[in-house]
Write a protein that holds these residues in place. Structure first.
Motif, PDB file in Angstrom:
ATOM      1  N   LEU A   1       1.783   6.080 -19.901  1.00 41.15           N
ATOM      2  CA  LEU A   1       0.531   5.966 -19.146  1.00 41.15           C
ATOM      3  C   LEU A   1       0.799   6.167 -17.670  1.00 41.15           C
ATOM      4  O   LEU A   1       1.814   5.697 -17.144  1.00 41.15           O
ATOM      5  CB  LEU A   1      -0.087   4.578 -19.342  1.00 41.15           C
ATOM      6  N   ARG A   2      -0.124   6.845 -17.001  1.00 42.53           N
ATOM      7  CA  ARG A   2      -0.059   6.984 -15.548  1.00 42.53           C
ATOM      8  C   ARG A   2      -1.439   6.700 -14.960  1.00 42.53           C
ATOM      9  O   ARG A   2      -2.445   7.210 -15.444  1.00 42.53           O
ATOM     10  CB  ARG A   2       0.370   8.392 -15.127  1.00 42.53           C
ATOM     11  N   PHE A   3      -1.444   5.910 -13.888  1.00 44.28           N
ATOM     12  CA  PHE A   3      -2.667   5.524 -13.200  1.00 44.28           C
ATOM     13  C   PHE A   3      -2.504   5.812 -11.712  1.00 44.28           C
ATOM     14  O   PHE A   3      -1.505   5.423 -11.116  1.00 44.28           O
ATOM     15  CB  PHE A   3      -2.920   4.012 -13.322  1.00 44.28           C
TER      16      PHE A   3
ATOM     17  N   GLY B   1       0.795  -1.227   0.000  1.00 50.37           N
ATOM     18  CA  GLY B   1       0.000   0.000   0.000  1.00 50.37           C
ATOM     19  C   GLY B   1       0.827   1.275   0.000  1.00 50.37           C
ATOM     20  O   GLY B   1       0.345   2.332   0.399  1.00 50.37           O
ATOM     21  N   LEU B   2       2.063   1.193  -0.486  1.00 50.34           N
ATOM     22  CA  LEU B   2       2.969   2.334  -0.424  1.00 50.34           C
ATOM     23  C   LEU B   2       3.192   3.014  -1.772  1.00 50.34           C
ATOM     24  O   LEU B   2       4.074   3.856  -1.904  1.00 50.34           O
ATOM     25  CB  LEU B   2       4.316   1.881   0.154  1.00 50.34           C
ATOM     26  N   VAL B   3       2.394   2.645  -2.781  1.00 56.02           N
ATOM     27  CA  VAL B   3       2.503   3.258  -4.102  1.00 56.02           C
ATOM     28  C   VAL B   3       1.265   4.113  -4.346  1.00 56.02           C
ATOM     29  O   VAL B   3       0.136   3.650  -4.170  1.00 56.02           O
ATOM     30  CB  VAL B   3       2.645   2.181  -5.212  1.00 56.02           C
ATOM     31  N   ASP B   4       1.477   5.361  -4.762  1.00 58.11           N
ATOM     32  CA  ASP B   4       0.370   6.267  -5.066  1.00 58.11           C
ATOM     33  C   ASP B   4      -0.022   6.233  -6.537  1.00 58.11           C
ATOM     34  O   ASP B   4      -1.166   6.500  -6.886  1.00 58.11           O
ATOM     35  CB  ASP B   4       0.745   7.712  -4.711  1.00 58.11           C
ATOM     36  N   GLU B   5       0.962   5.935  -7.388  1.00 56.68           N
ATOM     37  CA  GLU B   5       0.735   6.035  -8.818  1.00 56.68           C
ATOM     38  C   GLU B   5       1.579   4.999  -9.554  1.00 56.68           C
ATOM     39  O   GLU B   5       2.712   4.729  -9.163  1.00 56.68           O
ATOM     40  CB  GLU B   5       1.127   7.447  -9.273  1.00 56.68           C
ATOM     41  N   VAL B   6       1.022   4.440 -10.621  1.00 58.06           N
ATOM     42  CA  VAL B   6       1.735   3.492 -11.479  1.00 58.06           C
ATOM     43  C   VAL B   6       1.958   4.180 -12.824  1.00 58.06           C
ATOM     44  O   VAL B   6       1.014   4.647 -13.459  1.00 58.06           O
ATOM     45  CB  VAL B   6       0.931   2.192 -11.668  1.00 58.06           C
TER      46      VAL B   6
ATOM     47  N   GLU C   1      -7.056   3.604 -10.907  1.00 58.61           N
ATOM     48  CA  GLU C   1      -8.020   4.498 -11.537  1.00 58.61           C
ATOM     49  C   GLU C   1      -7.797   4.482 -13.047  1.00 58.61           C
ATOM     50  O   GLU C   1      -6.797   3.952 -13.544  1.00 58.61           O
ATOM     51  CB  GLU C   1      -7.847   5.927 -11.000  1.00 58.61           C
ATOM     52  N   ASP C   2      -8.710   5.110 -13.791  1.00 57.91           N
ATOM     53  CA  ASP C   2      -8.483   5.286 -15.220  1.00 57.91           C
ATOM     54  C   ASP C   2      -7.208   6.093 -15.417  1.00 57.91           C
ATOM     55  O   ASP C   2      -6.847   6.922 -14.566  1.00 57.91           O
ATOM     56  CB  ASP C   2      -9.656   6.029 -15.862  1.00 57.91           C
ATOM     57  N   PRO C   3      -6.500   5.896 -16.534  1.00 63.21           N
ATOM     58  CA  PRO C   3      -5.259   6.658 -16.726  1.00 63.21           C
ATOM     59  C   PRO C   3      -5.538   8.159 -16.768  1.00 63.21           C
ATOM     60  O   PRO C   3      -6.470   8.597 -17.426  1.00 63.21           O
ATOM     61  CB  PRO C   3      -4.727   6.146 -18.067  1.00 63.21           C
ATOM     62  N   HIS C   4      -4.736   8.925 -16.043  1.00 59.27           N
ATOM     63  CA  HIS C   4      -4.885  10.378 -16.062  1.00 59.27           C
ATOM     64  C   HIS C   4      -3.816  11.028 -16.941  1.00 59.27           C
ATOM     65  O   HIS C   4      -3.872  12.227 -17.205  1.00 59.27           O
ATOM     66  CB  HIS C   4      -4.872  10.962 -14.645  1.00 59.27           C
ATOM     67  N   VAL C   5      -2.842  10.230 -17.403  1.00 56.74           N
ATOM     68  CA  VAL C   5      -1.865  10.678 -18.397  1.00 56.74           C
ATOM     69  C   VAL C   5      -1.818   9.623 -19.494  1.00 56.74           C
ATOM     70  O   VAL C   5      -1.649   8.437 -19.209  1.00 56.74           O
ATOM     71  CB  VAL C   5      -0.457  10.856 -17.777  1.00 56.74           C
ATOM     72  N   VAL C   6      -2.006  10.068 -20.734  1.00 58.80           N
ATOM     73  CA  VAL C   6      -1.879   9.207 -21.904  1.00 58.80           C
ATOM     74  C   VAL C   6      -1.169  10.041 -22.974  1.00 58.80           C
ATOM     75  O   VAL C   6      -1.740  10.982 -23.500  1.00 58.80           O
ATOM     76  CB  VAL C   6      -3.247   8.730 -22.434  1.00 58.80           C
TER      77      VAL C   6
END
Length: 198
Positions: A192-194, A147-152, A178-183
């Motif tokens: 991609l960022r989630f 549980g230590l990652v905020d974003e993939v 979540e849905d990707p907020h960077v594409v």
């Protein structure tokens, strides 16, 4: 959590080869690390990394925010800790039960910690107000599961490996994003960022 990854989810083949996964770092026309030591300059034009114009703002902004990288001992050994010069950020925390090799680049800000939670605590302390990046793979998967990652963040390259080292390592259970907020579509790569769903 970040890494370059094949379309089928591998960060390397079974023998740790990356094949064409990192080609996009050198196949562009826009430098993102000007003034690099020529010894480490793969482009021959004064920059270690030259990416496409579409990728450059994304890569540069990501690297500019980075303070500390967290990596596993396997990757450290494979790349010899980038000879004490991480590609971005000033500090590296290595998750390992073995200490830093005797005499290995004493000037480098590399810290060896044997627990993923302690590694993230140390990385945050070193990064200050800047970001902490966790390399994907087994250690990255353990940190995500804790549980230590905020974003993939994934730089997806159009290649299929079929087998090899998985982006999320040997992680168990379901972890929602979540849905990707960077594409961003670069040349030979899709960024991609989630956000990790809590």
């Amino acid at each position: 959590m970040h890494n370059v990854v094949s379309v089928d989810g591998f960060i390397a083949d079974s023998n740790d080869g990356v094949g064409p996964l990192h080609d996009w770092y050198w196949n562009g026309d826009t430098p993102v690390t000007p003034g690099v030591d020529p010894q480490f300059d793969h482009s021959g034009a004064g920059s270690l990394f030259k990416v496409s114009r579409a990728s450059a703002p994304y890569v540069k902004a990501t690297w500019d925010r980075l303070g500390t990288i967290v990596m596993g001992r396997h990757l450290f050994d494979l790349v010899n800790g980038w000879e004490g010069r991480p590609p971005a950020g000033e500090h590296v925390v290595v998750v390992s039960h073995r200490p830093k090799p005797d005499g290995w680049h004493p000037e480098a800000s590399y810290h060896f910690v044997d627990d993923v939670r302690a590694a993230i605590d140390r990385a945050r302390e070193l990064a200050g107000e800047r970001d902490v990046a966790v390399n994907a793979g087994d250690v990255g998967g353990q940190i995500l599961a804790a549980g230590l990652v905020d974003e993939v963040a994934m730089d997806v390259v159009p290649v299929v490996f079929g087998s090899g080292k998985r982006y999320f390592g040997r992680i168990e259970g379901q972890h929602l994003l979540e849905d990707p907020h960077v594409v961003i579509q670069g040349e030979g790569v899709l960024h991609l960022r989630f956000k990790v769903r809590r």
